[in-house]
Write a protein that holds these residues in place. Structure first.
Motif, short mmCIF file in Angstrom:
data_model
loop_
_atom_site.label_atom_id
_atom_site.label_comp_id
_atom_site.label_asym_id
_atom_site.label_seq_id
_atom_site.Cartn_x
_atom_site.Cartn_y
_atom_site.Cartn_z
N UNK A 120 6.47 -2.12 3.16
CA UNK A 120 6.54 -0.82 3.80
C UNK A 120 5.89 0.19 2.88
N UNK A 121 5.06 1.02 3.44
CA UNK A 121 4.32 2.00 2.67
C UNK A 121 5.12 3.28 2.48
N UNK A 122 4.82 3.97 1.40
CA UNK A 122 5.40 5.30 1.18
C UNK A 122 4.72 6.29 2.13
N UNK A 123 5.18 7.53 2.07
CA UNK A 123 4.69 8.55 3.00
C UNK A 123 3.20 8.84 2.83
N UNK A 124 2.75 9.07 1.60
CA UNK A 124 1.35 9.43 1.37
C UNK A 124 0.38 8.32 1.76
N UNK A 125 0.59 7.06 1.29
CA UNK A 125 -0.34 6.01 1.72
C UNK A 125 -0.34 5.78 3.23
N UNK A 126 0.83 5.87 3.86
CA UNK A 126 0.91 5.69 5.30
C UNK A 126 0.11 6.78 6.01
N UNK A 127 0.26 8.01 5.55
CA UNK A 127 -0.47 9.12 6.16
C UNK A 127 -1.97 8.97 5.95
N UNK A 128 -2.36 8.55 4.75
CA UNK A 128 -3.78 8.36 4.46
C UNK A 128 -4.38 7.25 5.35
N UNK A 129 -3.63 6.17 5.54
CA UNK A 129 -4.12 5.08 6.38
C UNK A 129 -4.33 5.56 7.81
N UNK A 130 -3.40 6.33 8.33
CA UNK A 130 -3.54 6.86 9.69
C UNK A 130 -4.75 7.79 9.78
N UNK A 131 -4.91 8.67 8.77
CA UNK A 131 -6.04 9.60 8.78
C UNK A 131 -7.35 8.84 8.70
N UNK A 186 -2.79 17.01 -2.77
CA UNK A 186 -3.85 17.22 -3.77
C UNK A 186 -4.63 15.92 -4.03
N UNK A 187 -5.78 16.07 -4.65
CA UNK A 187 -6.66 14.93 -4.90
C UNK A 187 -6.03 13.83 -5.72
N UNK A 188 -5.17 14.18 -6.67
CA UNK A 188 -4.52 13.17 -7.53
C UNK A 188 -3.60 12.29 -6.68
N UNK A 189 -2.81 12.88 -5.79
CA UNK A 189 -1.92 12.10 -4.94
C UNK A 189 -2.72 11.26 -3.95
N UNK A 190 -3.85 11.77 -3.50
CA UNK A 190 -4.69 11.00 -2.57
C UNK A 190 -5.24 9.77 -3.28
N UNK A 191 -5.71 9.93 -4.49
CA UNK A 191 -6.24 8.78 -5.24
C UNK A 191 -5.14 7.75 -5.52
N UNK A 192 -3.93 8.21 -5.84
CA UNK A 192 -2.81 7.28 -6.05
C UNK A 192 -2.45 6.57 -4.75
N UNK A 193 -2.46 7.31 -3.65
CA UNK A 193 -2.18 6.70 -2.35
C UNK A 193 -3.25 5.69 -1.95
N UNK A 194 -4.51 6.00 -2.24
CA UNK A 194 -5.59 5.07 -1.94
C UNK A 194 -5.44 3.80 -2.80
N UNK A 195 -5.05 3.97 -4.05
CA UNK A 195 -4.84 2.81 -4.93
C UNK A 195 -3.68 1.96 -4.41
N UNK A 196 -2.64 2.61 -3.89
CA UNK A 196 -1.52 1.89 -3.31
C UNK A 196 -1.97 1.08 -2.09
N UNK A 197 -2.84 1.66 -1.27
CA UNK A 197 -3.38 0.94 -0.11
C UNK A 197 -4.21 -0.26 -0.54
N UNK A 198 -4.94 -0.13 -1.65
CA UNK A 198 -5.73 -1.25 -2.17
C UNK A 198 -4.79 -2.36 -2.64
N UNK A 199 -3.71 -2.00 -3.35
CA UNK A 199 -2.77 -2.99 -3.86
C UNK A 199 -2.08 -3.77 -2.73
#
Length: 102
Positions: A1-12, A36-49
């Motif tokens: 299950x994804x956290x809020x930021x990665x889930x939102x990024x995947x939908x976007x 912010x950009x830092x949280x987006x990069x962390x969320x993107x990294x979470x999606x990669x993992x």
């Protein structure tokens, strides 16, 4: 299950790519997600993992490749839901049941 930021990024990412036929840039993701950009990069990294996207952190965000568009269902949620609750089946015979009984 994804956290809020990665889930939102995947939908976007999915909706943006299906609508505009390209992935959003980092400023567009900041605007659309409100993060912010830092949280987006962390969320993107979470999606990669979790193997939802392929993306090299040294590349721009718009170079990512979406592998899986939707979040996978949580297998534990289905087990917990079935254990504690008895399911109620509503029998409907037609459109009139809706108007008479609900």
């Amino acid at each position: 299950m994804l956290d809020d930021t990665p889930r939102k990024l995947l939908r976007i990412l999915y909706h943006f790519s299906s609508h505009y036929k390209r992935l959003p840039t980092l400023p567009e993701l900041e605007r659309l997600s409100g993060r912010p950009g830092v949280k987006i990069r962390k969320g993107m990294q979470n999606l990669v993992e979790h193997n939802y996207i392929e993306w090299n952190p040294n590349m721009p965000v718009e170079k990512a490749v979406i592998i899986e568009e939707w979040e996978r269902p949580d297998p534990h949620a289905a087990q917990q839901e079935g254990e504690g609750m008895s399911s109620q089946l509503t029998r409907t015979k037609g459109n009139t049941d809706y108007w008479l009984y609900y």
